[in-house]
Design a protein around this motif. Structure first.
Motif: not given
Length: 318
Positions: A111-118, A123-132, A157-164
């Protein structure tokens, strides 16, 4: 192979597709709808004479793009959501394993991971989810989302930085020993909370523990997240003491792969779900869902937590 045989053979991909769809939407019902739409698209493609060499890739692409489109309207609804938004919980109990989709997902998306994806764009969510979370390579991610491979690398890279900050590890399930330790800690946690044992509870909470509650404006829940060992412990003890007056009890379960409990009333109806995030043997975060709209997929929903059943003026939503 006939059309019906090919579609039936592709049904084995449902657990993966459900996991992707749920990761995109945070909703069990919406995820099931997206998967169904993806299979309908596959059937229509077959009937139109379209050659599909890789049904798995076709379906993963379809459900991801449907998820991207879905998030446009979902974000509008969430802007007016009352209180804190949490995903619909996916529950796996020892005596109620549930659909295969739930079992596979249980070890993938907390649940914590999904909250971060918000915090990410669709598109960022899709890329990050598929890869991570699902380990797709960049060439596959690029094909699924319809972007170039270099662009997907930049998006990731941008998505990872935003929720690092504070990003939990997603994907692999904890080893059996670690899982057993977590389940035992959760058992003692709920036992101490229900018994009002504040001292034991304080010893189990991380100093920076955070409590998140989602009532959706329809059930008792705190309006915003609560931080601090003492404040969270008192909230837990007080809340569970009140629920016991209505015959509510906690039944151990795994919530999105994490230890937790499903709260049932005296008639066996679902009153809420609580998931625990554990770090180094301590509870770092607690996610509590009492919004009845997010519990219906678990069975009949209790009305003991609804705001109309409670006295006003105690800090609950609404």
């Amino acid at each position: 192979m006939t059309e019906s045989a090919e579609v039936a053979d592709a049904a084995g991909y449902r657990p993966l597709l459900f996991s992707i769809a749920y990761g995109m939407t945070g909703s069990v019902g919406d995820a099931e709808d997206l998967v169904q739409d993806a299979f309908l698209g596959l059937t229509r493609a077959h009937r139109a004479g379209t050659a599909i060499n890789d049904p798995k890739a076709y379906l993963a692409t379809s459900v991801t793009r449907l998820g991207i489109n879905h998030l446009g309207s979902a974000r509008v609804r969430r802007e007016s959501y009352v209180g804190e938004w949490l995903p619909e919980p996916v529950v796996v109990c020892g005596d109620r394993p549930g659909p295969a989709e739930y079992v596979e997902l249980a070890d993938a998306l907390s649940m914590a991971f999904l909250v971060l994806l918000e915090a990410l764009s669709p598109v960022e969510r899709a890329v990050f989810l598929l890869r991570e979370a699902f380990g797709y390579g960049y060439p596959d991610v690029a094909g699924i989302v319809g972007k170039s491979e270099p662009n997907c690398r930049q998006i990731f890279a941008r998505a990872r930085k935003r929720i690092a900050a504070g990003t939990p590890v997603a994907g692999a399930a904890p080893p059996p020993g670690r899982r057993a330790e977590g389940d035992e800690l959760a058992r003692r946690f709920f036992e101490a909370a229900e018994g009002g044992d504040l001292e034991t509870l304080l010893a189990m909470l991380a100093p920076d523990v955070v409590f998140h509650g989602d009532g959706g404006g329809k059930a008792r829940a705190i309006g915003t997240s609560l931080t601090g060992l003492g404040r969270v412990a008192r909230l837990l003890v007080g809340g569970l003491r009140r629920t016991r007056t209505f015959g509510v009890s906690a039944r151990p379960a795994r919530i999105n792969g994490m230890p937790g409990a499903v709260m049932h009333d005296a008639e066996g109806r679902v009153a809420g779900v609580v998931a625990l995030d554990l770090v180094d043997g301590a509870v770092r975060a607690i996610h509590s869902v009492s919004n009845p709209d997010k519990l219906g997929h678990l069975g009949p929903v209790s009305d003991v937590a609804r705001l109309r059943e409670r006295p006003a003026g105690d800090g609950a939503e609404g």
